[in-house]
Design a protein around this motif. Sequence first.
Motif, PDB file in Angstrom:
ATOM      1  N   VAL A 155     -22.407 -46.351   0.312  1.00 42.82           N
ATOM      2  CA  VAL A 155     -22.363 -45.723   1.863  1.00 42.82           C
ATOM      3  C   VAL A 155     -23.688 -45.675   2.597  1.00 42.82           C
ATOM      4  N   LEU A 156     -23.779 -46.013   3.897  1.00 43.73           N
ATOM      5  CA  LEU A 156     -24.827 -45.803   4.614  1.00 43.73           C
ATOM      6  C   LEU A 156     -24.984 -44.500   5.186  1.00 43.73           C
ATOM      7  N   VAL A 157     -26.158 -44.019   4.873  1.00 39.27           N
ATOM      8  CA  VAL A 157     -26.777 -42.604   5.256  1.00 39.27           C
ATOM      9  C   VAL A 157     -27.895 -42.829   6.058  1.00 39.27           C
ATOM     10  N   GLU A 158     -27.920 -42.260   7.398  1.00 41.09           N
ATOM     11  CA  GLU A 158     -28.871 -42.480   8.188  1.00 41.09           C
ATOM     12  C   GLU A 158     -29.800 -41.275   8.390  1.00 41.09           C
ATOM     13  N   LYS A 159     -31.249 -41.363   8.293  1.00 41.03           N
ATOM     14  CA  LYS A 159     -32.049 -40.301   8.250  1.00 41.03           C
ATOM     15  C   LYS A 159     -31.900 -39.226   9.514  1.00 41.03           C
ATOM     16  N   GLY A 160     -31.963 -38.017   9.042  1.00 43.08           N
ATOM     17  CA  GLY A 160     -31.750 -37.157  10.323  1.00 43.08           C
ATOM     18  C   GLY A 160     -30.496 -36.504  10.027  1.00 43.08           C
ATOM     19  N   THR A 161     -29.550 -37.090   9.324  1.00 44.43           N
ATOM     20  CA  THR A 161     -28.255 -36.436   8.986  1.00 44.43           C
ATOM     21  C   THR A 161     -28.481 -34.935   8.535  1.00 44.43           C
ATOM     22  N   PRO A 162     -27.576 -34.116   8.906  1.00 44.38           N
ATOM     23  CA  PRO A 162     -27.560 -32.845   8.088  1.00 44.38           C
ATOM     24  C   PRO A 162     -27.463 -32.722   6.813  1.00 44.38           C
ATOM     25  N   GLY A 163     -28.389 -32.081   6.043  1.00 40.62           N
ATOM     26  CA  GLY A 163     -28.243 -32.075   4.382  1.00 40.62           C
ATOM     27  C   GLY A 163     -28.716 -33.186   3.755  1.00 40.62           C
ATOM     28  N   PHE A 164     -29.520 -34.088   4.536  1.00 40.00           N
ATOM     29  CA  PHE A 164     -30.072 -35.251   3.916  1.00 40.00           C
ATOM     30  C   PHE A 164     -31.461 -35.018   3.715  1.00 40.00           C
ATOM     31  N   GLY A 165     -32.129 -34.949   2.690  1.00 33.68           N
ATOM     32  CA  GLY A 165     -33.584 -34.489   2.565  1.00 33.68           C
ATOM     33  C   GLY A 165     -34.284 -35.353   1.800  1.00 33.68           C
ATOM     34  N   PHE A 166     -35.675 -35.303   1.490  1.00 36.20           N
ATOM     35  CA  PHE A 166     -36.435 -36.117   0.737  1.00 36.20           C
ATOM     36  C   PHE A 166     -37.500 -35.326  -0.143  1.00 36.20           C
ATOM     37  N   GLY A 167     -37.852 -35.792  -1.259  1.00 39.88           N
ATOM     38  CA  GLY A 167     -38.785 -35.367  -1.956  1.00 39.88           C
ATOM     39  C   GLY A 167     -40.223 -36.082  -1.694  1.00 39.88           C
TER      40      GLY A 167
END
Length: 386
Positions: free
Chosen positions: A185-197
């Motif tokens: 699935v494609l997930v775009e940066k800035g989508t709520p709940g999507f973060g980075f280490g």
Amino acid sequence: MDFRLTSEQEELREAARAFARAELPAIAAACERDNVPPSHELVRRYAEMGFLGINVPAELGGLGLGNLEALVVLEEFAKISSAVAFPIFESSVGPVRAIEHFGSDSLKRRIVPAVCKGEMVVAIGMSEPDAGSALTDLKTKGVVKGDRLVINGTKRWCSGGGHADAYLVYCRLSDDPGPRAIGAVLVEKGTPGFGFGPNEQLMGFRGVPSADLTFDDVEVPLDNIVVPAGGFKKLMETFDLERCGNATMALGQASGALEDVTDYVQERRQFGKPIVEFQAVQLKLAEMHMKVDAARLLIWRAAANAEDGLPSILDSSTAKCFANSIAREVAGDAVQLMGAYGYSKDFPMERRLRDSWGWGIAGGAIDIQKVNIAAAMLGRRFDQRR
């Protein structure tokens, strides 16, 4: 069977080589020094020059050329550094090609042209803390709720993590066991709940960001499902092309090292003469040349034999395994021939050696490629769990 490039392919290679050598060494040095990726402005310039999406159909914003042309250009950029070549890699052999092949018309027309214009970078999220070589053990899961897909989980070792604008995320999309549940699935940066280490501090690959991806009830439209559950085989088919890109990135370290050390041994004088006059140096150069040439031909064969634009697992794994292996050997020999100059961070050779080791880990380790090769040779699948 003709092993020569056409005049058009040679012109494309020379254009890529001229641009890369004139414009990118200083940028590559800055990426290495500061551990930062090439700027978005530079990626857009790549697009203006026609170096992004070389093998993407023209109707989706690419040049509409073949995989071979894309890999030829990629090698010339990789000779400068992995960091400055990575946008070429992502646009021509990376996850965007899975979107092109398997995504809905609306998704591919929204994403693929943006990548080819240098307006978007798409990375891939495959590995997890407990799922690397054993990729089918991944735990990240997407559950359909109404008209949305809700994703939870963690991805590790994502090249481009935190920098890319969107991510093709491998995840479980059903309750079936093993690969039958896996899709993407494609997930775009800035989508709520999507973060980075935090950005990983690696031995090499400086300027190619790597970070964990975290998903905490991340919701995306169902149209963002590129490959539904049960499509693991399709994902691996597009990954066969990415293997050729990985092989070419490794090849670039080796062929760039060979070019640089060839110049060095003709200029460096010891005992009153250029060191190329010593037979031991001549033998080493010949060995390095044979390895580089053989790796390049294996990669080109995989591209030339590709059906429907996607190489076979046998061809791509053979090319990747060999190129990954010889890149380490050639870069190591080049460091030895250059002595302290090869070992110094004031010169790019030691960076080539570090990056060469990385390409034999990324995208499937060398020994995993050998398992793939044996399985393809015998026409069977080996179950590592038994």
